[in-house]
Design a protein around this motif. Structure first.
Motif, short mmCIF file in Angstrom:
data_model
loop_
_atom_site.label_atom_id
_atom_site.label_comp_id
_atom_site.label_asym_id
_atom_site.label_seq_id
_atom_site.Cartn_x
_atom_site.Cartn_y
_atom_site.Cartn_z
N ILE A 544 31.73 43.19 41.51
CA ILE A 544 33.16 43.50 41.43
C ILE A 544 33.27 45.01 41.24
CG2 ILE A 544 35.31 43.07 40.20
CD1 ILE A 544 34.08 40.48 39.19
N SER A 545 34.09 45.65 42.05
CA SER A 545 34.20 47.11 42.00
C SER A 545 35.66 47.53 42.04
CB SER A 545 33.43 47.73 43.17
OG SER A 545 33.95 47.27 44.40
N ASP A 546 35.87 48.84 41.83
CA ASP A 546 37.21 49.44 41.88
C ASP A 546 38.16 48.71 40.92
OD1 ASP A 546 39.16 51.18 42.58
OD2 ASP A 546 39.64 50.22 44.51
N VAL A 547 37.73 48.64 39.66
CA VAL A 547 38.50 47.89 38.67
C VAL A 547 39.17 48.82 37.66
CG1 VAL A 547 37.04 45.86 38.88
CG2 VAL A 547 36.43 47.64 37.24
N THR A 548 39.30 50.09 37.96
CA THR A 548 39.80 51.06 36.98
C THR A 548 41.22 50.76 36.55
OG1 THR A 548 40.43 52.50 38.82
CG2 THR A 548 38.26 52.88 37.79
N THR A 549 42.03 50.21 37.44
CA THR A 549 43.43 49.94 37.09
C THR A 549 43.68 48.45 36.91
OG1 THR A 549 44.01 49.86 39.45
CG2 THR A 549 44.26 51.98 38.32
N ALA A 550 42.63 47.65 36.87
CA ALA A 550 42.79 46.21 36.73
C ALA A 550 42.96 45.84 35.26
CB ALA A 550 41.58 45.49 37.32
N SER A 551 43.16 44.56 35.05
CA SER A 551 43.35 44.05 33.69
C SER A 551 42.03 44.09 32.93
CB SER A 551 43.90 42.63 33.74
OG SER A 551 42.97 41.79 34.41
N ALA A 552 42.13 43.96 31.61
CA ALA A 552 40.95 44.09 30.75
C ALA A 552 39.87 43.06 31.08
CB ALA A 552 41.37 43.98 29.29
N PRO A 553 40.20 41.79 31.33
CA PRO A 553 39.12 40.85 31.67
C PRO A 553 38.40 41.21 32.96
CG PRO A 553 41.10 39.66 31.00
CD PRO A 553 41.49 41.10 31.16
#
Length: 767
Positions: A544-553
């Motif tokens: 899983i990548s590019d998660v900088t603006t995703a939710s905490a989980p």
């Protein structure tokens, strides 16, 4: 005065009589002269250029110095004409010399077609027996005209005309030209039935291979009249009725007529249905001392009260014969003895086990397989050289050969071998293309438009193996799939599969990207008459990548990085939809489990139970499906890439990720470790012409997706079982480019953060 006149008339008659006699006598020697024999000292042939003089003399049959009658001479001339090599043959006696004057038919320089558009030159040329550099024959040209005309008639163009023309060239050569006037298509305007009471015309038309002309007639190409196809339709119509208990059903006649304008056919099937029968008493007896009838009777599946079907009897006989082989009982035959009870409309069936003749399979000869290896065909036989001969087993083997899809035609016949107790099985096949290369486009409401390229080969190197490459790129995902399968590993009914898959997504509905790679070999084998078991190993890489603006989980999942997992599992399937005893109903079951081991340990369980039935004289189809899945971890936790996400095929009426657990802060769909869905559906005719291929439907879906498995669920919505329900109507449209389905949906029970949709379309096309 009167006496003088009478005397004069008498004298006139006498004179006429003597003149007649004189002429007859004078003619008598001449007749004898014609019947006399000729003797020629030489025979001269004029006009021949290609044909040797000796060849012509051999057909003439006249030898110098021998007496030849007029009849013999005439017979010789006719033999020369019958060779088809000459336009004209004349015989002229000149004293002691017989002059034979011939005009040879020209040689064909080339063959052309003019006026043809619907059938290309390459399609017409194999139909023509006339060949360049061979002698032109008018009779053969007429036969070629008939063959070309029949080809157009098979396409519905019965008014097509073909005219042969010859163009003279030098050196006694001609160009042969077939001038074609194709005319219009004479379609089947209407197919109707007379005498049917239980089933409607619409239902019976679905059975037939022949179709009425409709809006898709340009691509359906089954709406033209073909006599052989009508004979096939009579058989399948008979099979349809008799498999439903109508044992007396007959097709009394088929009336085929043209409309007054000769632009359409009208076909009427005159049928007699008779009464529906059920099974009465079903028993089994044995005339073989070494056979225990009770053991074999337990293998019967037909029951008293069931609707009578020859298919059920055939299945029972096949089951009994397989049981005999398992118990090492050789040369046993099953003879069904049927007693008819017209009063209560039942048929009593007694299966009698008798000893058959001692006949063995001497050898199996296979011809016509230029590419396919012999062993691929032999794998479809359950007998080998030296085994007892079983006609039923041979017929079943023939069906399996045809079902391979490798051959355009497969004929399996048995003949007497080197002795009366030996049989030779001849297999004659005609191979057909088994590979395809396609470029196309897919569209569905979940992923949008995607471009597709695929390479498929169902008979790789003639070994019966399948090989597939698929590449797909869409707005939100990219997919590469490689599949290889060996259906008869080690010469047994054991399928070996090897699958490699790579997928990456740019999820527009969530703030992260995914990448996944899977490598999985598998083995699948039968464990029952309708059941199969598959076992597999799987190695998976997920990131899983590019998660900088995703939710905490999701950010936490991304910090783990790429992760390899290993697993083993099995899948059990049971299917009675195609080979069950009831032709109007069927059940499909699938249950599978996957066990992960290594850094993470989990058990993934999925199950599907589906049933289908045709009701109201098979006009309406009812379907019910119950599907569920459960993912449980004993070591580690599930990530978003591991959890279940339901597509519109599993739960209609929602966009991808449109329901289930969600992050309350970012509205990201988190997926779930558990899901359960029930789908109910009815499909029915709309009253439109059957040839349009359109039907309607209504459906109701009820289900839920829940349980993220997260330790902290304070910011997770709908983590518990929260059911949703959807109703909708469907339009089914069967087209030559694939089945289309239009769904109009309404969510009856949806949560505030859900993302429902009111319309769905699935279409797939290749060009």
């Amino acid at each position: 005065m009167n006496n003088n006149n009478a005397f004069a008339r008498t004298v006139g008659f006498a004179r006429a009589f003597f003149v007649f006699v004189f002429i007859a006598l004078a003619a008598l020697p001449a007749s004898r002269a014609v019947a006399q024999s000729f003797v020629f000292s030489s025979v001269q042939i004029d006009g021949n250029q290609r044909i040797e003089t000796a060849t012509i003399l051999s057909y003439l049959g006249v030898t110098r110095g021998e007496a030849v009658s007029t009849a013999d001479l005439n017979d010789g001339i006719q033999r020369i004409r019958a060779t088809g090599l000459f336009e004209s043959v004349d015989a002229t006696p000149r004293g002691n010399t017989l002059l034979i004057t011939v005009v040879e038919y020209p040689t064909i320089n080339r063959i052309n077609f003019e006026g043809n558009r619907r059938l290309s030159d390459d399609e017409l040329r194999p139909l023509v027996r006339s060949q360049p550099r061979r002698v032109y024959s008018p009779s053969q040209a007429e036969a070629d005209v008939a063959a070309i005309s029949q080809a157009y008639a098979d396409q519905g163009r019965i008014n097509a005309t073909v005219t042969p023309r010859i163009i003279r060239r030098s050196d006694n050569r001609v160009d042969l030209v077939f001038e074609v006037f194709e005319g219009g298509v004479t379609e089947i305007e209407r197919i109707s039935f007379v005498g049917n009471r239980e089933y409607s015309d619409r239902r019976l038309r679905r059975v037939l291979e022949t179709k009425q002309a409709g809006i898709l007639r340009a691509v359906i190409q089954r709406d033209t009249f073909v006599a052989d196809r009508i004979e096939f339709d009579k058989q399948v119509l008979t099979d349809f009725y008799r498999s439903r208990g109508y044992v007396d059903f007959t097709v009394q006649s088929v009336d085929v007529s043209l409309t007054r304008q000769r632009d359409a056919y009208l076909i009427t099937f005159n049928v007699q249905e008779g009464q529906r029968y059920r099974f009465g008493e079903v028993t089994l007896s044995s005339e073989m001392d070494e056979v225990d009838a009770d053991v074999f009777e337990a293998a019967l599946r037909t029951r008293s009260g069931d609707i009578y079907s020859p298919v059920a009897i055939e299945n029972d006989i096949a089951r009994l014969e397989r049981l005999a082989l398992q118990n090492n009982v050789q040369f046993m035959q099953v003879e069904p003895r049927i007693t008819r009870n017209d009063r209560d409309l039942t048929l009593d069936v007694e299966y009698v086990l008798i000893r058959g003749p001692r006949i063995f399979v001497e050898r199996i000869d296979i011809e016509g397989n230029n590419t396919t290896l012999d062993r691929v065909v032999r794998n479809q036989f359950r007998v080998v050289e030296g085994d007892p001969f079983n006609p039923r087993s041979i017929r079943e083997s023939a069906e399996r050969i045809r079902a391979l899809g490798f051959f355009g035609n497969a004929d399996v016949q048995a003949r007497e071998g080197s002795s009366p107790d030996q049989v030779i099985v001849d297999v004659n096949v005609v191979e057909q293309p088994t590979g395809s290369l396609s470029f196309g486009a897919n569209f569905n409401s979940d992923n949008g438009l995607s471009l597709v390229a695929s390479l498929s080969q169902r008979n790789w190197l003639g070994r019966g193996q399948s090989l597939n490459f698929n590449l797909s790129t869409a707005e939100t995902n990219r997919l590469f799939v490689f599949n290889f399968a060996e259906p008869n590993l080690l010469g047994r009914d054991l399928r070996f599969g090897f699958d490699v898959e790579y997928a990456s997504t740019d999820n527009e509905n969530a703030l992260y990207d995914t990448e996944k790679f899977t490598f999985s070999p598998s083995l699948t084998f039968p464990i029952g008459e309708r059941s199969r078991l598959g076992v597999f190993y799987s190695a998976d890489y997920a990131d899983i990548s590019d998660v900088t603006t995703a939710s905490a989980p999701i950010v936490a999942d991304g910090l783990v990085g790429g992760l390899w997992t290993n697993s083993v599992g099995y899948t059990y399937t049971w299917d009675s939809r195609r080979n069950g005893l009831n032709p109007t109903a069927g059940v499909y079951l699938r249950f599978g489990q996957e066990y992960g081991f290594g850094d993470v340990e989990f058990v993934k369980t999925t199950a599907v139970a589906a049933a289908e039935a045709d009701v109201l004289n098979e006009e309406v189809t009812l379907r019910a499906t119950l599907e569920g899945g459960l993912l449980s971890y004993t070591n580690g936790n599930s990530r978003i890439i591991d959890r279940f996400f339901l597509s519109s095929r599993q739960m209609r009426g929602f966009n991808p990720g449109g329901f289930g657990p969600r992050d309350a802060l970012t509205d990201d769909a988190l997926g779930g470790n558990a899901y359960a869905v029930a789908r109910l559906e009815a499909e029915f005719p709309l009253g439109l012409p059957e040839e349009y291929g359109m039907s309607g439907g209504v459906f109701f879906d009820y289900g839920s997706l829940w349980d993220t498995g997260l330790a902290d669920t304070s910011d997770v919505l709908y983590n518990d079982f929260t059911p949703r329900s959807v109703v909708g109507v469907s339009l089914f449209w069967t087209t030559p480019i694939g089945p289309l389905r239009f769904n109009w949906t309404e969510a009856l029970d949806a949560q505030p953060q859900d993302d429902p949709r009111s319309f769905e379309l699935t279409v797939s096309t290749t060009f």
